[in-house]
Structure formats: C-alpha cells, structure tokens
Design a protein around this motif. Structure first.
Motif, PDB file in Angstrom:
ATOM      1  N   TYR A 285      51.931  44.592  43.252  1.00  0.00           N
ATOM      2  CA  TYR A 285      52.732  43.977  44.298  1.00  0.00           C
ATOM      3  C   TYR A 285      53.145  42.535  43.975  1.00  0.00           C
ATOM      4  CZ  TYR A 285      51.811  48.070  47.086  1.00  0.00           C
ATOM      5  OH  TYR A 285      51.767  49.361  47.536  1.00  0.00           O
ATOM      6  N   GLY A 286      52.898  42.100  42.757  1.00  0.00           N
ATOM      7  CA  GLY A 286      53.341  40.765  42.347  1.00  0.00           C
ATOM      8  C   GLY A 286      52.753  39.656  43.191  1.00  0.00           C
ATOM      9  N   LEU A 287      51.465  39.736  43.471  1.00  0.00           N
ATOM     10  CA  LEU A 287      50.835  38.752  44.354  1.00  0.00           C
ATOM     11  C   LEU A 287      50.044  37.695  43.570  1.00  0.00           C
ATOM     12  CD1 LEU A 287      49.608  41.218  47.124  1.00  0.00           C
ATOM     13  CD2 LEU A 287      51.533  39.654  47.255  1.00  0.00           C
ATOM     14  N   GLN A 288      50.427  37.503  42.304  1.00  0.00           N
ATOM     15  CA  GLN A 288      49.657  36.550  41.489  1.00  0.00           C
ATOM     16  C   GLN A 288      49.705  35.134  42.042  1.00  0.00           C
ATOM     17  OE1 GLN A 288      51.639  38.897  40.214  1.00  0.00           O
ATOM     18  NE2 GLN A 288      50.774  39.757  38.341  1.00  0.00           N
ATOM     19  N   ASP A 289      50.756  34.823  42.854  1.00  0.00           N
ATOM     20  CA  ASP A 289      50.829  33.485  43.442  1.00  0.00           C
ATOM     21  C   ASP A 289      49.763  33.285  44.503  1.00  0.00           C
ATOM     22  OD1 ASP A 289      52.965  33.042  41.914  1.00  0.00           O
ATOM     23  OD2 ASP A 289      54.423  32.813  43.533  1.00  0.00           O
ATOM     24  N   PHE A 290      49.383  34.386  45.143  1.00  0.00           N
ATOM     25  CA  PHE A 290      48.451  34.274  46.271  1.00  0.00           C
ATOM     26  C   PHE A 290      47.026  34.595  45.847  1.00  0.00           C
ATOM     27  CE2 PHE A 290      52.279  35.700  48.992  1.00  0.00           C
ATOM     28  CZ  PHE A 290      52.802  34.435  48.923  1.00  0.00           C
ATOM     29  N   ILE A 291      46.874  35.643  45.035  1.00  0.00           N
ATOM     30  CA  ILE A 291      45.547  35.956  44.497  1.00  0.00           C
ATOM     31  C   ILE A 291      45.565  35.432  43.071  1.00  0.00           C
ATOM     32  CG2 ILE A 291      43.863  37.759  44.031  1.00  0.00           C
ATOM     33  CD1 ILE A 291      45.325  39.471  46.115  1.00  0.00           C
ATOM     34  N   THR A 292      45.148  34.193  42.918  1.00  0.00           N
ATOM     35  CA  THR A 292      45.310  33.537  41.627  1.00  0.00           C
ATOM     36  C   THR A 292      44.081  33.789  40.750  1.00  0.00           C
ATOM     37  OG1 THR A 292      44.265  31.529  42.391  1.00  0.00           O
ATOM     38  CG2 THR A 292      46.629  31.696  42.736  1.00  0.00           C
ATOM     39  N   MET A 293      44.157  33.253  39.533  1.00  0.00           N
ATOM     40  CA  MET A 293      43.036  33.375  38.614  1.00  0.00           C
ATOM     41  C   MET A 293      41.785  32.727  39.198  1.00  0.00           C
ATOM     42  SD  MET A 293      42.394  35.066  36.247  1.00  0.00           S
ATOM     43  CE  MET A 293      43.346  35.838  35.029  1.00  0.00           C
ATOM     44  N   LYS A 294      41.998  31.707  40.024  1.00  0.00           N
ATOM     45  CA  LYS A 294      40.842  31.029  40.625  1.00  0.00           C
ATOM     46  C   LYS A 294      40.045  31.992  41.510  1.00  0.00           C
ATOM     47  CE  LYS A 294      39.511  27.107  43.482  1.00  0.00           C
ATOM     48  NZ  LYS A 294      38.473  26.540  42.634  1.00  0.00           N
ATOM     49  N   HIS A 295      40.775  32.849  42.248  1.00  0.00           N
ATOM     50  CA  HIS A 295      40.071  33.834  43.078  1.00  0.00           C
ATOM     51  C   HIS A 295      39.236  34.760  42.212  1.00  0.00           C
ATOM     52  CE1 HIS A 295      43.505  32.797  45.742  1.00  0.00           C
ATOM     53  NE2 HIS A 295      42.533  32.777  46.619  1.00  0.00           N
ATOM     54  N   LEU A 296      39.882  35.252  41.156  1.00  0.00           N
ATOM     55  CA  LEU A 296      39.176  36.206  40.303  1.00  0.00           C
ATOM     56  C   LEU A 296      37.968  35.540  39.654  1.00  0.00           C
ATOM     57  CD1 LEU A 296      42.172  38.057  38.642  1.00  0.00           C
ATOM     58  CD2 LEU A 296      41.024  38.539  40.774  1.00  0.00           C
ATOM     59  N   GLU A 297      38.164  34.297  39.234  1.00  0.00           N
ATOM     60  CA  GLU A 297      37.060  33.611  38.561  1.00  0.00           C
ATOM     61  C   GLU A 297      35.895  33.383  39.537  1.00  0.00           C
ATOM     62  OE1 GLU A 297      37.862  29.827  36.718  1.00  0.00           O
ATOM     63  OE2 GLU A 297      35.786  29.752  36.030  1.00  0.00           O
ATOM     64  N   ASN A 298      36.240  32.972  40.773  1.00  0.00           N
ATOM     65  CA  ASN A 298      35.174  32.762  41.762  1.00  0.00           C
ATOM     66  C   ASN A 298      34.418  34.053  42.037  1.00  0.00           C
ATOM     67  OD1 ASN A 298      35.733  30.103  42.006  1.00  0.00           O
ATOM     68  ND2 ASN A 298      36.659  30.219  44.013  1.00  0.00           N
ATOM     69  N   MET A 299      35.166  35.154  42.129  1.00  0.00           N
ATOM     70  CA  MET A 299      34.480  36.424  42.377  1.00  0.00           C
ATOM     71  C   MET A 299      33.590  36.777  41.187  1.00  0.00           C
ATOM     72  SD  MET A 299      36.980  38.834  44.541  1.00  0.00           S
ATOM     73  CE  MET A 299      38.594  38.477  43.943  1.00  0.00           C
ATOM     74  N   GLY A 300      34.047  36.458  39.986  1.00  0.00           N
ATOM     75  CA  GLY A 300      33.224  36.675  38.798  1.00  0.00           C
ATOM     76  C   GLY A 300      31.920  35.894  38.888  1.00  0.00           C
ATOM     77  N   LYS A 301      32.020  34.663  39.409  1.00  0.00           N
ATOM     78  CA  LYS A 301      30.813  33.837  39.539  1.00  0.00           C
ATOM     79  C   LYS A 301      29.842  34.449  40.540  1.00  0.00           C
ATOM     80  CE  LYS A 301      32.913  29.397  38.356  1.00  0.00           C
ATOM     81  NZ  LYS A 301      33.583  28.235  38.946  1.00  0.00           N
ATOM     82  N   ILE A 302      30.409  34.951  41.671  1.00  0.00           N
ATOM     83  CA  ILE A 302      29.528  35.568  42.678  1.00  0.00           C
ATOM     84  C   ILE A 302      28.860  36.809  42.088  1.00  0.00           C
ATOM     85  CG2 ILE A 302      29.502  36.774  44.900  1.00  0.00           C
ATOM     86  CD1 ILE A 302      31.398  34.747  45.938  1.00  0.00           C
ATOM     87  N   LEU A 303      29.641  37.547  41.300  1.00  0.00           N
ATOM     88  CA  LEU A 303      29.107  38.741  40.656  1.00  0.00           C
ATOM     89  C   LEU A 303      27.914  38.366  39.772  1.00  0.00           C
ATOM     90  CD1 LEU A 303      30.319  41.488  41.103  1.00  0.00           C
ATOM     91  CD2 LEU A 303      31.572  41.268  38.982  1.00  0.00           C
ATOM     92  N   LEU A 304      28.082  37.296  39.025  1.00  0.00           N
ATOM     93  CA  LEU A 304      27.005  36.869  38.127  1.00  0.00           C
ATOM     94  C   LEU A 304      25.783  36.418  38.932  1.00  0.00           C
ATOM     95  CD1 LEU A 304      26.117  36.290  35.236  1.00  0.00           C
ATOM     96  CD2 LEU A 304      27.092  34.016  35.461  1.00  0.00           C
ATOM     97  N   ALA A 305      26.033  35.644  39.995  1.00  0.00           N
ATOM     98  CA  ALA A 305      24.911  35.143  40.802  1.00  0.00           C
ATOM     99  C   ALA A 305      24.138  36.303  41.420  1.00  0.00           C
ATOM    100  CB  ALA A 305      25.430  34.210  41.889  1.00  0.00           C
ATOM    101  N   THR A 306      24.868  37.261  42.003  1.00  0.00           N
ATOM    102  CA  THR A 306      24.160  38.380  42.639  1.00  0.00           C
ATOM    103  C   THR A 306      23.503  39.263  41.590  1.00  0.00           C
ATOM    104  OG1 THR A 306      26.323  39.403  42.842  1.00  0.00           O
ATOM    105  CG2 THR A 306      25.361  38.515  44.841  1.00  0.00           C
TER     106      THR A 306
END
Lengths: 458, 180
Positions: A285-306
């Motif tokens: 859906y071309g939403l890279q402006d709204f769901i940016t790399m920062k979102h993905l990276e933060n979720m990656g961090k939460i994944l690592l923490a959990t």
C-alpha cells in the motif's frame, strides 16, 4: 517532550506531509483504490482456508473430538497449543495501543490500528479452540454464571473459569477500544466517500461524530483511561492463561515463573506477528512514509528484549528442575533434552533464542527481509514452546504406566491452518473497508498540530 | 431554547490552522460568547477550555464503574460459592477469597472499561446522526484539514450581523451561516 521528528535520518513520519495529504493517502486505500490482484489473491487464499476451518468444525461437531489426536494421557493437544499461540499473538496489539500510548511512544501511532485489529482477529481464532475443545460446544453457556434448573454454579476455584472471564473481558474490551479508536476516522470516511452506501454505512458507524473540541476532550479522557485499564488487563490475561498450567501439579507446569514468562512470550510472539503483517502491508500500500524504518527498528528492539526475557524463563525452567531435586521435574527436563520430542525442544531454542540474536546488529534491524525471517522463526518457535510445555509434560507424567505418545491428526492441522485462514480473511476485509492507519493520530504527529499550552500532545 | 427571529443554528467560521483556531476561540471567549464550539480534525490542547468545555466527569464515573464491576464480581462468587451452592471439597473454606481475586479483577476492568466507552458516548450526546452543522458543505473538511469555530444562535449576546462581523475580524478563511 522532544520532537521525535527532529532526529535526523530516522523519523516516525516522512517530511512533506500535511493534514490533507495524510487524510487523502490513508482514506484512499479504502475509498478509491480499486480492488487489486494481490488483495484478491490474499482474500481468496484466506477464504479457501476458512472453508477448510468450517469443514473441520462441521466434522468435529458431527463426529466429536475423537477426530483430533487427543487421548489419554495427552488430553490437551493442538487445541490448547493453538489457543495459547493465538491469544499470545493478540497481546502485542494491546501493548502497542495501550502501554506505548501511556509511555508516550509516538512511533506507535501508525501501527496501533492494525495491531489492534490483529488482536481482535487473533482473539477470535483463539476463542474457537476452548469452545470446540469442550466436545459439546452447544453447552458452552454452562461456563457462565447463569441461574439454571440444575442449580449448579461455576467452580470459582478453577483457573479454567478465571480463563473464561479473562478472555471474554479481553475480547470485549479490545473490540470496544478498537471501535472507539475508529470513530473519528469513520467520520472522515463518511465525509470523504462519494458513494451513497458508503456515506450511510460509515455515517451510522461514526454515530454523528463531528470533531467538536468538547467531544475531543471527553474522547481523549476516555481513550487514556481505557489505555490505563487495558494495561493491567493484558498482563492479567496471559497470567491467567499461565495459571491454567501453573496451578496444576503436572511436572513442568507447576512453576512460579510461568506468569511473567508467559506474558513476555506473548509480547514476543505478538510483535513478531505485527512485523510479519506490517512489512508486506507497507510495501503493497506504499505506506513507507507512515510506517518508517524507525518503526521496524523499534519493533526489532522489542523483539530482542522480549527474546531475552523468554530466554530467562527457559533458563529458569532448567535451573528449577534441578534445584527442586524433584524426581519428576528432573525427569521432565531429561525427557525434553533426550526424549522422543527433543527435536522440538532444540528447534524451539534455535527459533526463539538463537535466531533473534541477529537483532543486536543495526543492519539486521533495518533490513526488512531479516526482520521478516526472524519474525517467522519466532512465530514457529513460540508455537513449539507451547507444544513442548503441553505435550511433553502430559505424555510423561508420574507413572511410566501412564506414558503415551501424541501427534496431531490431519484434522488437527486442518483446524490450525483453517484458523490462519480466518485470520487472513478478517485481516483482508479490514484492509479493504477500514483505515489501516489511525488518520487522526497521524495528524497529531505534524509539527503544526502542536499548538497547545505546553507545546505537546500525545 | 428560546424562539428567535432568525431560524439559524449559528454562524461558523473556517480557519486554516490549529493555531488560528485556538487564537480565535480564545478571542471569542474574551468577547463574552459562551455558547460556542470548535471543530478540528484532531484534538487540540486547550481548545475545549476556550469553548466552555474541558471538564470531564468521566474519571469519576469510570472509578465508580470499576467499583461496581468488582463488587458485583466478588458478590456473585461469594453468593454462589457460600450460599447458593456450598460444596465441601476436602474441608476447605467455602469463602476462599484468594481464589476469587482473578474474576473480581476482570469484572473490575470490564465495569470500568464499559463505563469509559459508554460514558464517553453519553456525555458527548452520541450517537447523534443529525446535526445542523452537517448542512454546511465546507464543514466536511473538519474531518480532513480545516478548523471551524461556531457561535451558536442561543448565545445570549448573539446577533446575526454583529457576530458575523466579529468573526470576520479573527482572520478566518470563510464565514457562513448555519441553517437550523
């Protein structure tokens, strides 16, 4: 509060957007975008699998739970594994929408809507299992405290009845929380759609929301209160699910580490599922402006923490097995490491402990493919975790005369695949008919939105 | 509502930005108008206060809702386990309160959450499918990118001509009458 956009390189909203462009871009997915081939493919796939689910349920109701692989001594199999798996996945949605809201993590804004939808659909899939596990699901109302001619009441000392209350409260509150979050966006769709039917349907659903400042004030109060209420609720739900096991005396279940370890595992699995869904959705859906790399990276961090919290749980299980000096606990651990299901145990370690370690590196957290593969591994790993907990303990409990083996039958698998289909179907319908990103909350991320007394807004 | 000569709901002014709207709302309050409301596509801090809102009874209601939910949950268990269906299991106490906590907790959350949601709707007077403002064509943009301030005709110092002139001084992008 510092401006989250101010950090260079990684932003929660790409520059150059205005209230109008955010509104138009997100609402266009629902209102003007033609039905694409990829959507049709996904929906059809989901629908076919849902038909598999319905077939399985029909056979189950006609024939009985004997079509599953359940038998003495393993009376809890795929049904409970999948129940816990699905309900765990749901937890990330509530975490994102409630806990991260209270912690003022602005980056949650663009992912909370579909994470909440994911919660709702995952809980719907989860709810099917205990219902059908009853064998005679048409008596499900026996679980409810309803005055009846048999003059019986539920047994309040059983974790299973706690589970009924926890899961049904969780399902109701998540559904309402999601709907309340949708009301202003439904009003946007009502005002922007050109079709008469759309205006009527979205109009009824928006309940006459007119963006009044007085209404916004009550709305925000309610939303924050709900976030505050959902936070203990989400923790309690998986705690109660873990009580289903921990209150029993079966080796491997009777452990005080279970509640926190289950909650961490739920968040772990849930964020993995958010990533699995969010990576393709933002690309298609071309939403890279709204769901940016920062979102993905933060979720990656939460994944690592959990992942690390869950690892602590695994380590504690091994430690207590030997520290208690209890023969049955020791044997259980021996069986996990060397028994017939040892492969599952090692696979669980590989998926849940080893694979996510790659997320220590920034290049991995900012690579969608790595994140996607890690998330898939975690989803498989969390399924195996529940398999190991449930099946291994039940198949080898106190007396060797009571030992047995368990494997899922094709109907077990078709039910599992079927619920995945139901999940996909609901998700695709959601993508098509409701705004996948919270439009009004995205507007608050714009610099011009910050005009209040304190120059900040959640 | 007292009948008036001009059957209008009020006069609405459109603004281009949240800052303009907030400023205009504050000026309107200073000018002595009390029956006003502002409309914006996003919540704006301090705006509700400027149009005579900004006080919510909701937290108190939610607290009471939680209390009622929790108490009903506990009493339900107490009544059923101790009075209606006492069942002796190994001589354990019938009023086994620690075992009643999870259900009490869930009922508390349920009571509070339902109060938060339905209380919010009730305090906002929703659902309300019809509202005079929906007659104004440009008002549809209140859910997209425009900001509106409405002075209602029931305001004691409302006067169609003077109120309109007053709104014109607040540098709006448009001013329109709202038919009743």
């Amino acid at each position: 509060m510092t401006e989250p956009q101010a950090t260079t390189g990684q932003q929660v909203l790409a520059p150059g957007h205005s209230m109008a462009s955010i509104t138009d871009k997100v609402s266009a997915i629902v209102l003007t975008r033609p039905v694409g081939k990829r959507w049709l493919f996904g929906f059809t796939l989901g629908f076919i699998l849902t038909c598999v689910l319905f077939t399985t349920i029909a056979n189950l109701l006609v024939t009985g739970v004997g079509i599953w692989g359940l038998n003495a001594p393993v009376g809890w199999g795929f049904d409970i594994i999948n129940f816990v798996w699905w309900i765990g996945i749901g937890h990330a949605g509530t975490l994102i929408s409630a806990i991260l809201l209270l912690l003022r993590q602005n980056w949650r804004t663009s992912i909370n809507r579909f994470a909440e939808a994911m919660t709702l659909f995952a809980v719907s899939c989860a709810g099917l299992y205990p219902l059908l596990h009853m064998g005679r699901p048409w008596f499900f109302y026996w679980l409810m405290p309803i005055p009846n001619t048999m003059e019986l009441w539920p047994q309040w000392r059983s974790p299973l009845i706690w589970d009924v209350f926890a899961v049904s409260t969780y399902a109701s509150v998540s559904a309402l929380f999601w709907y309340v979050g949708l009301i202003p966006d439904l009003a946007t769709l009502r005002d922007r759609t050109t079709s008469r039917l759309g205006r009527m349907v979205y109009g009824v659903l928006a309940m006459g929301w007119r963006n009044s400042a007085k209404h916004w004030h009550q709305y925000e109060t309610a939303y924050n209160l709900l976030a505050g209420l959902c936070t203990p609720l989400v923790v309690s739900v998986h705690t109660v699910v873990s009580f289903d096991f921990a209150v029993g005396v079966v080796p491997g279940w009777h452990a005080t580490v279970f509640p926190p370890y289950f909650v961490a595992g739920a968040i772990f699995a849930g964020f993995a599922m958010v990533l699995i869904l969010c990576i393709p959705i933002r690309a298609v859906y071309g939403l890279q402006d709204f769901i940016t790399m920062k979102h993905l990276e933060n979720m990656g961090k939460i994944l690592l923490a959990t992942c690390l919290m869950v690892s602590y749980g695994y380590a504690m299980e091994i430690f207590t097995a030997f520290y208690t000096a209890n023969t049955y606990e020791e044997y259980l651990m021996h069986n996990r490491l060397h028994g017939p299901y040892a492969t599952s145990y090692y696979a669980l370690w590989f998926c849940n402990l080893i694979v996510p370690q790659v997320l220590w590196f920034k290049w991995a957290r900012t690579n969608v493919w790595v994140l996607f593969i890690v998330s898939l591994a975690v989803s498989v790993g969390m399924w195996l975790e529940r398999f190991v907990i449930i099946v291994l303990s039940l198949s080898r409990d106190f007396m060797p005369s009571m030992w047995g083996q368990y494997r899922g039958t094709p109907w077990d698998w078709s039910m599992y695949v079927g619920t995945i289909g139901l999940f996909i179907t609901l998700l695709f319908l959601f993508l098509r008919f409701l705004p996948v990103i919270s439009i009004f909350e995205m507007r608050t991320l714009l610099p011009e939105a910050k005009v209040g007394d304190h120059g900040e807004h959640s | 509502m007292t009948p008036r000569e001009i059957p209008i709901y009020g006069i609405v002014a459109e603004f281009a930005s949240p800052a303009d709207l907030l400023e205009a709302a504050r000026a309107t309050k200073q000018a002595g108008y009390t029956r006003t409301d502002a409309y914006s596509p996003l919540p704006i801090e301090g705006l509700a206060g400027a149009v005579g809102g900004g006080h919510s009874k909701l937290p108190v209601l939610v607290f009471l809702g939680g209390l009622i939910g929790g108490a009903s949950g506990y009493l339900l268990q107490y009544y059923t386990a101790v009075h209606s269906y006492p069942f002796n299991i190994g001589g354990r106490p019938l009023h086994s309160w620690p075992a009643f906590i999870p259900v009490t907790f869930e009922c508390t959350i349920l009571g509070a959450a339902l109060t938060a949601i339905f209380g919010m709707l009730a305090l906002n007077g929703l659902p309300m499918p019809y509202h005079p403002l929906f007659h104004v064509g440009r008002f549809a943009r209140a859910s997209r990118d425009k900001f509106f301030l409405c002075i209602e005709a029931r305001d004691p110092i409302f006067d169609a001509a003077r109120t309109r002139a007053f709104l014109e001084t607040l540098s709006p992008t448009a001013v329109e009458e709202v038919p009743s």
